[in-house]
Design an enzyme around this catalytic site. Structure first.
Site, PDB file in Angstrom:
ATOM      1  N   CYS A   1      13.512  -2.454 -12.003  1.00  0.00           N
ATOM      2  CA  CYS A   1      12.820  -3.621 -11.230  1.00  0.00           C
ATOM      3  C   CYS A   1      14.089  -4.557 -10.802  1.00  0.00           C
ATOM      4  CB  CYS A   1      12.092  -4.560 -12.170  1.00  0.00           C
ATOM      5  SG  CYS A   1      13.040  -5.269 -13.729  1.00  0.00           S
TER       6      CYS A   1
ATOM      7  N   ARG B   1       9.807  -6.326 -16.106  1.00  0.00           N
ATOM      8  CA  ARG B   1       8.785  -5.048 -15.939  1.00  0.00           C
ATOM      9  C   ARG B   1       9.405  -3.514 -16.256  1.00  0.00           C
ATOM     10  NH1 ARG B   1       8.058  -6.130  -9.852  1.00  0.00           N
ATOM     11  NH2 ARG B   1      10.151  -6.676 -10.179  1.00  0.00           N
TER      12      ARG B   1
ATOM     13  N   ASP C   1       5.638  -9.256 -10.726  1.00  0.00           N
ATOM     14  CA  ASP C   1       6.747  -9.760 -11.323  1.00  0.00           C
ATOM     15  C   ASP C   1       6.368 -10.769 -12.328  1.00  0.00           C
ATOM     16  OD1 ASP C   1       9.193 -10.592 -12.526  1.00  0.00           O
ATOM     17  OD2 ASP C   1      10.310 -10.214 -10.790  1.00  0.00           O
TER      18      ASP C   1
END
Length: 160
Positions: free
Chosen positions: A8, A14, A125
């Site tokens: 990410c 994440r 996100d």
């Protein structure tokens, strides 16, 4: 051994969530000796601890994890890993930029996580949304579908 890295932007929300969720799924499937799982960020502040929201979701769902600090995705990771999985389309573009590969991935290594679940969309996100629970649901869905793909595609033949 199959080597997977989840990626990410900053490697604090994440991708570490995906790393530990996938490690748990792999362990429960009895494949820990066949699959290595890691995570990194495209542009992390290296050494930043995993976010509290990610840690809380992992604890809530009884996913084992060790303390994780952010690490940088580097160009040599392209040769190291068999699967490089971005959490969103911007991550996939950044991964290709870091690896200096064209839009067409010559070794078919770079993927978007939810593509494995037949959903061509981003894992939002939670750094911006604050919704770590929805991120967990998406990460779990993508990881389960990915593990199913690995299990059904005779993955050992592809990499040995």
């Amino acid at each position: 051994m199959i080597k997977i890295i989840f990626v990410c932007f900053g490697n604090i929300c994440r991708s570490p969530m995906a790393e530990f969720v996938m490690k748990d799924l792999v362990d429960k499937a009895g494949m820990s000796d066949k699959i290595l799982v890691e995570s990194a960020g495209c542009f992390p502040n290296v050494g930043t601890p995993m976010s509290n929201g990610t840690r809380e979701q992992l604890e809530l769902h009884k996913i084992p994890f060790n303390r994780k600090k952010s690490v940088q995705l580097v160009k040599t990771d392209y040769e190291t890993y068999d699967y490089i999985i971005g959490m969103d389309r911007d991550n996939v573009d950044d991964i290709k930029y870091i690896f200096d590969i064209p839009d067409y991935d010559p070794k078919d290594k770079v993927w978007l996580l939810l593509d494995f679940a037949n959903e061509h969309r981003d894992v939002d996100d939670p750094y911006y949304t604050g919704d770590f629970a929805t991120t967990y649901v998406d990460v779990l869905k993508g990881c389960k579908a990915f593990l199913s793909k690995l299990s059904s595609n005779n993955y050992e033949e592809r990499f040995h």
